[in-house]
Structures are given as structure tokens and as C-alpha cells.
Design a protein around this motif. Structure first.
Motif, PDB file in Angstrom:
ATOM      1  N   ALA A   1      -6.776  42.000  10.806  1.00 22.78           N
ATOM      2  CA  ALA A   1      -6.184  43.039  11.655  1.00 22.78           C
ATOM      3  C   ALA A   1      -4.673  42.874  11.812  1.00 22.78           C
ATOM      4  CB  ALA A   1      -6.860  43.050  13.022  1.00 22.78           C
ATOM      5  N   SER A   2      -3.958  43.968  11.613  1.00 25.81           N
ATOM      6  CA  SER A   2      -2.512  43.986  11.857  1.00 25.81           C
ATOM      7  C   SER A   2      -2.251  44.317  13.325  1.00 25.81           C
ATOM      8  CB  SER A   2      -1.853  45.046  10.978  1.00 25.81           C
ATOM      9  OG  SER A   2      -2.285  46.349  11.378  1.00 25.81           O
ATOM     10  N   ASP A   3      -0.999  44.219  13.732  1.00 32.38           N
ATOM     11  CA  ASP A   3      -0.645  44.601  15.106  1.00 32.38           C
ATOM     12  C   ASP A   3      -0.981  46.075  15.357  1.00 32.38           C
ATOM     13  OD1 ASP A   3       0.245  42.048  15.578  1.00 32.38           O
ATOM     14  OD2 ASP A   3       2.374  42.521  15.318  1.00 32.38           O
ATOM     15  N   ALA A   4      -0.770  46.916  14.347  1.00 33.10           N
ATOM     16  CA  ALA A   4      -1.082  48.345  14.491  1.00 33.10           C
ATOM     17  C   ALA A   4      -2.588  48.551  14.645  1.00 33.10           C
ATOM     18  CB  ALA A   4      -0.563  49.114  13.279  1.00 33.10           C
ATOM     19  N   ASP A   5      -3.372  47.776  13.915  1.00 33.20           N
ATOM     20  CA  ASP A   5      -4.831  47.872  14.033  1.00 33.20           C
ATOM     21  C   ASP A   5      -5.281  47.482  15.437  1.00 33.20           C
ATOM     22  OD1 ASP A   5      -5.187  48.573  11.314  1.00 33.20           O
ATOM     23  OD2 ASP A   5      -5.205  46.458  10.714  1.00 33.20           O
ATOM     24  N   ILE A   6      -4.698  46.412  15.962  1.00 35.61           N
ATOM     25  CA  ILE A   6      -5.055  45.961  17.312  1.00 35.61           C
ATOM     26  C   ILE A   6      -4.672  47.016  18.349  1.00 35.61           C
ATOM     27  CG2 ILE A   6      -4.544  44.239  19.102  1.00 35.61           C
ATOM     28  CD1 ILE A   6      -6.395  43.232  16.870  1.00 35.61           C
TER      29      ILE A   6
END
Length: 222
Positions: free
Chosen positions: A100-105
Motif C-alpha cells: 500500500a502507498s500513502d495514496a492507497d492508505i
């Protein structure tokens, strides 16, 4: 309802699948082929191909010389499926925490905020719909097509029964708490914690379904 003849049997299967999931076709109910052909404005051939697809998915059962019936999920089915899907979705959560990327989180956080609002308002149908999207998002983040394929098949069966578990006393709040535990582990990039929290979430769904079944039996006996 008129089905456009583009991969016709697939479209018929999709239409009937949604009716089954929505409860329009109740578990155990008989599918009248002649009536369905008339309602969908199609011939028997695409309908029968669609019924084969849904039978292979486990949503219908075919009885020789009798026809097709909407599948009924038994206690044994649930006892056998939930431990398996808990392992599989647990692994998805493990892999999602690594990927997970920061955008996904951030996207998951927005979904959990929406989930919490539905829980507070006791909007069970909306809660379930958002819950489904969250599970799908975590499966997508795992980026493992083999896990996604097997889970997808099992979720079709469980979808026939899962909504009921949210009617168990206190289950809505408990489910939200479980989801937030999964999300907290994902946000911390804690793979082992995310896996454990997801497994707990799935096992408690089974417990809630068992509680609902006992309540129903008690009402019938009284």
C-alpha cells in the motif's frame, strides 16, 4: 427487462446473479425457464448456458429431471468456507500492508470513515456495500491474482448469507471495530498484524451468522 445480445449468456448470468444476491430469487426457489425466457426476452439456449455458469459458481443447484434451484448455504458450507477464506483474505491483508502507498492508505481511510457513518446510522445495506468495497480494495492491493480468483469464487457463495450476520445484536459495532483494527495495521504497514486482524474479522463473521441462526430457530420454536 431486455438483455442486449452481446455475450448474451454472460449478461443473462450477470442479471440473474444480481437477483440472487438481492434476494429477489430466494434460496431454494425454483427457476422457471419458460417464465425467465419470456421476462428476459431470450431463447432457451442462452438461458441454459447462463444457468450452467451460475451452477458452476455454486449459486444454483441442478436436479436431474427437475431443473435449477437457487442454492441454499448450509451450516456445514459456512463451517468449511469461513476458515479457508479467513486464511486467504488474511494473506491478502498481509500483502496489502507491504504494497500500500500513502495514496492507497488515504483512500482506505476515506472508505472507513464512510463505513463508520453507516454503522452509527445503522444503515446495514449501505454498511455492507462499503464493507464489500473495502475487502475488494485490500484484495486488489495484495496484487495476487491467484488469491483474488479463489476468494472471488468463495465470496459469491458467502454473499448469499453474509448480510444476515449484521443483524446479530451488537454485530454492526463489532464489525466496525474489527475493520478499524485491520486498517490500523495496514496504515502502520504491519503485515502480521493486518493478517491476524483480518482472520479475526472473518472468524467473527461466522460466529455472528451462527448466533443469527440460533435466534431464528428460537423464534420458530416459540
Amino acid at each position: 427487462m431486455r438483455v442486449v445480445p452481446n455475450s448474451l449468456h454472460d449478461e443473462v448470468a450477470a442479471s440473474l446473479r444480481e437477483e440472487i444476491f438481492a434476494g429477489t430469487m430466494a434460496p431454494g426457489s425454483f427457476l422457471d425457464e419458460a417464465a425467465l425466457c419470456e421476462r428476459l426476452a431470450i431463447s432457451r439456449t442462452p438461458l441454459r448456458e447462463a444457468l450452467k455458469v451460475l451452477t458452476a459458481e455454486g449459486l444454483l443447484r441442478h436436479e436431474p429431471r427437475r431443473g435449477c434451484f437457487v442454492a441454499e448455504v448450509t451450516d456445514r458450507d459456512l463451517d468449511e468456507i469461513f476458515p479457508v477464506i479467513a486464511l486467504l483474505e488474511g494473506r491478502c491483508a498481509w500483502e496489502a500492508a507491504r504494497n500500500a502507498s500513502d495514496a492507497d492508505i488515504a483512500a482506505l481511510e476515506a472508505l472507513h470513515d464512510k463505513l463508520a457513518k453507516h454503522a452509527r446510522a445503522k444503515r446495514i445495506n449501505d454498511y455492507y456495500a462499503t464493507n464489500f468495497i473495502i475487502h475488494e480494495a485490500i484484495i486488489t492491493l495484495a496484487d495476487n491474482r491467484w488469491l483474488a480468483s479463489v476468494i472471488g469464487d468463495l465470496r459469491k457463495i458467502l454473499k448469499l448469507a453474509r448480510l444476515q450476520q449484521l443483524n446479530a445484536p451488537g454485530r454492526l459495532a463489532q464489525s466496525l471495530s474489527e475493520h478499524l483494527a485491520v486498517f490500523a495495521a495496514l496504515k502502520a504497514r504491519d503485515s502480521d498484524g493486518a493478517e491476524a486482524a483480518m482472520r479475526t474479522h472473518l472468524h467473527r463473521q461466522r460466529e455472528a451468522l451462527r448466533a443469527v441462526a440460533l435466534q431464528q430457530k428460537s423464534r420458530l420454536a416459540s
